[in-house]
Design a protein around this motif. Structure first.
Motif, PDB file in Angstrom:
ATOM      1  N   VAL A 154      76.431  56.586  16.857  1.00  0.00           N
ATOM      2  CA  VAL A 154      75.231  57.097  17.515  1.00  0.00           C
ATOM      3  C   VAL A 154      74.722  58.220  16.627  1.00  0.00           C
ATOM      4  N   TYR A 155      73.484  58.055  16.158  1.00  0.00           N
ATOM      5  CA  TYR A 155      72.855  59.069  15.308  1.00  0.00           C
ATOM      6  C   TYR A 155      71.829  59.826  16.131  1.00  0.00           C
ATOM      7  N   LEU A 156      71.810  61.125  15.972  1.00  0.00           N
ATOM      8  CA  LEU A 156      70.798  61.968  16.588  1.00  0.00           C
ATOM      9  C   LEU A 156      69.897  62.467  15.474  1.00  0.00           C
ATOM     10  N   PRO A 205      84.473  60.893  18.522  1.00  0.00           N
ATOM     11  CA  PRO A 205      84.408  62.068  17.650  1.00  0.00           C
ATOM     12  C   PRO A 205      82.962  62.430  17.313  1.00  0.00           C
ATOM     13  N   PHE A 206      82.724  63.721  17.120  1.00  0.00           N
ATOM     14  CA  PHE A 206      81.403  64.235  16.773  1.00  0.00           C
ATOM     15  C   PHE A 206      81.446  64.822  15.374  1.00  0.00           C
ATOM     16  N   TYR A 207      80.414  64.503  14.589  1.00  0.00           N
ATOM     17  CA  TYR A 207      80.271  65.066  13.248  1.00  0.00           C
ATOM     18  C   TYR A 207      78.866  65.614  13.090  1.00  0.00           C
ATOM     19  N   ASP A 208      78.788  66.812  12.571  1.00  0.00           N
ATOM     20  CA  ASP A 208      77.509  67.409  12.211  1.00  0.00           C
ATOM     21  C   ASP A 208      77.363  67.202  10.701  1.00  0.00           C
ATOM     22  N   MET A 209      76.339  66.468  10.308  1.00  0.00           N
ATOM     23  CA  MET A 209      76.170  66.105   8.895  1.00  0.00           C
ATOM     24  C   MET A 209      76.145  67.351   8.004  1.00  0.00           C
ATOM     25  N   ASP A 210      75.411  68.381   8.404  1.00  0.00           N
ATOM     26  CA  ASP A 210      75.341  69.597   7.579  1.00  0.00           C
ATOM     27  C   ASP A 210      76.725  70.223   7.409  1.00  0.00           C
ATOM     28  N   CYS A 223      81.490  56.878  16.409  1.00  0.00           N
ATOM     29  CA  CYS A 223      81.350  58.332  16.451  1.00  0.00           C
ATOM     30  C   CYS A 223      79.908  58.724  16.754  1.00  0.00           C
ATOM     31  N   ILE A 224      79.721  60.011  16.975  1.00  0.00           N
ATOM     32  CA  ILE A 224      78.411  60.614  17.183  1.00  0.00           C
ATOM     33  C   ILE A 224      78.113  61.452  15.940  1.00  0.00           C
ATOM     34  N   ILE A 225      76.909  61.300  15.367  1.00  0.00           N
ATOM     35  CA  ILE A 225      76.533  62.068  14.177  1.00  0.00           C
ATOM     36  C   ILE A 225      75.201  62.771  14.410  1.00  0.00           C
ATOM     37  N   ALA A 226      75.224  64.099  14.303  1.00  0.00           N
ATOM     38  CA  ALA A 226      73.983  64.883  14.296  1.00  0.00           C
ATOM     39  C   ALA A 226      73.527  64.963  12.853  1.00  0.00           C
ATOM     40  N   THR A 227      72.368  64.395  12.574  1.00  0.00           N
ATOM     41  CA  THR A 227      71.869  64.367  11.198  1.00  0.00           C
ATOM     42  C   THR A 227      71.116  65.654  10.882  1.00  0.00           C
ATOM     43  N   GLY A 228      70.874  65.874   9.597  1.00  0.00           N
ATOM     44  CA  GLY A 228      70.033  66.982   9.172  1.00  0.00           C
ATOM     45  C   GLY A 228      68.576  66.674   9.492  1.00  0.00           C
ATOM     46  N   GLY A 229      67.763  67.707   9.612  1.00  0.00           N
ATOM     47  CA  GLY A 229      66.363  67.543  10.001  1.00  0.00           C
ATOM     48  C   GLY A 229      65.514  66.717   9.053  1.00  0.00           C
ATOM     49  N   MET A 231      63.425  61.211   6.567  1.00  0.00           N
ATOM     50  CA  MET A 231      62.309  61.111   5.631  1.00  0.00           C
ATOM     51  C   MET A 231      62.520  59.984   4.618  1.00  0.00           C
ATOM     52  N   ARG A 232      63.766  59.694   4.282  1.00  0.00           N
ATOM     53  CA  ARG A 232      64.058  58.650   3.299  1.00  0.00           C
ATOM     54  C   ARG A 232      64.200  57.300   3.983  1.00  0.00           C
ATOM     55  N   LYS A 233      63.501  56.325   3.444  1.00  0.00           N
ATOM     56  CA  LYS A 233      63.545  54.964   3.985  1.00  0.00           C
ATOM     57  C   LYS A 233      64.982  54.428   3.991  1.00  0.00           C
ATOM     58  N   GLU A 234      65.705  54.638   2.902  1.00  0.00           N
ATOM     59  CA  GLU A 234      67.087  54.150   2.830  1.00  0.00           C
ATOM     60  C   GLU A 234      67.933  54.735   3.964  1.00  0.00           C
ATOM     61  N   ASN A 235      67.751  56.015   4.253  1.00  0.00           N
ATOM     62  CA  ASN A 235      68.517  56.655   5.327  1.00  0.00           C
ATOM     63  C   ASN A 235      68.192  56.024   6.676  1.00  0.00           C
ATOM     64  N   ARG A 236      66.896  55.792   6.925  1.00  0.00           N
ATOM     65  CA  ARG A 236      66.497  55.169   8.195  1.00  0.00           C
ATOM     66  C   ARG A 236      67.119  53.787   8.323  1.00  0.00           C
ATOM     67  N   GLU A 237      67.106  53.034   7.230  1.00  0.00           N
ATOM     68  CA  GLU A 237      67.669  51.680   7.252  1.00  0.00           C
ATOM     69  C   GLU A 237      69.171  51.699   7.513  1.00  0.00           C
ATOM     70  N   ILE A 238      69.880  52.596   6.855  1.00  0.00           N
ATOM     71  CA  ILE A 238      71.334  52.701   7.051  1.00  0.00           C
ATOM     72  C   ILE A 238      71.633  53.050   8.509  1.00  0.00           C
ATOM     73  N   MET A 239      70.940  54.042   9.038  1.00  0.00           N
ATOM     74  CA  MET A 239      71.214  54.463  10.418  1.00  0.00           C
ATOM     75  C   MET A 239      70.919  53.346  11.416  1.00  0.00           C
ATOM     76  N   ARG A 240      69.791  52.699  11.259  1.00  0.00           N
ATOM     77  CA  ARG A 240      69.421  51.633  12.203  1.00  0.00           C
ATOM     78  C   ARG A 240      70.362  50.431  12.108  1.00  0.00           C
ATOM     79  N   ARG A 241      70.889  50.186  10.909  1.00  0.00           N
ATOM     80  CA  ARG A 241      71.798  49.057  10.705  1.00  0.00           C
ATOM     81  C   ARG A 241      73.203  49.344  11.234  1.00  0.00           C
TER      82      ARG A 241
END
Length: 171
Positions: A4-6, A28-33, A72-78, A82-92
């Motif tokens: 789960v990405y936030l 488990p929870f992970y804060d990307m930063d 796991c749960i991941i809080a992403t950076g703000g 913005m990056r297309k690759e990041n959006r694709e990875i998260m959605r996949r």
């Protein structure tokens, strides 16, 4: 659904909600930063200072590409969405929840935060423009848009857990 990405603007509540989701779901929870700081052995402001924003953005993408394969749960950076690759990875690889908070609420939370390099070098007007510039990317990234205005952390957490269970087939 593995993860789960936030996603959302800085100060939208990703870390606060992520911790509560972790408690509620026992995932488990992970804060990307925080994970990037740990890997690099320095703070985000220091990474920006020594290597610049472009390098930091590459570290975020590397995190998404290579992070351990677990539920796991991941809080992403703000800026992750913005990056297309990041959006694709998260959605996949998981469910993406966009925490949509109004700028006035965000400003109240971030105005004096010394650990946010962009806040330290930008005016309120510049940060508000960045907020509106990034919003379409958060919308593209998210499977769900979660309205946070006038909703408690408990209400937001309960809603996300409900959606997670619904999509997993639980009642």
């Amino acid at each position: 659904m593995k993860r789960v990405y936030l996603v959302g603007y800085m100060g939208s509540g990703k870390s606060a909600i992520g911790k509560r989701l972790s408690f509620a779901t026992k995932l488990p929870f992970y804060d990307m930063d925080t994970e990037i700081e740990r890997k690099m052995g320095m703070s985000i402001p220091r990474i920006f200072e020594l290597y610049g924003e472009a390098y930091f953005r590459e570290l975020e993408t590397e995190f998404l590409r290579n992070f351990r394969d677990e539920y796991c749960i991941i809080a992403t950076g703000g800026g992750v969405a913005m990056r297309k690759e990041n959006r694709e990875i998260m959605r996949r690889t998981g469910l993406v929840f966009f925490l949509n908070a109004p700028f006035r609420d965000i400003w109240r939370r971030i105005a004096t935060d010394k650990n946010r390099p962009i806040v330290q070098r930008s005016s309120k007007t510049e940060l508000e423009k960045l907020y509106y510039d990034r919003k379409p990317y958060y919308l593209r990234a998210g499977h769900f848009k979660v309205e946070t205005e006038r909703r408690s952390l408990l209400d937001i957490t309960t809603y996300i857990v409900f959606q997670m269970n619904r999509l997993r087939g639980d009642d």
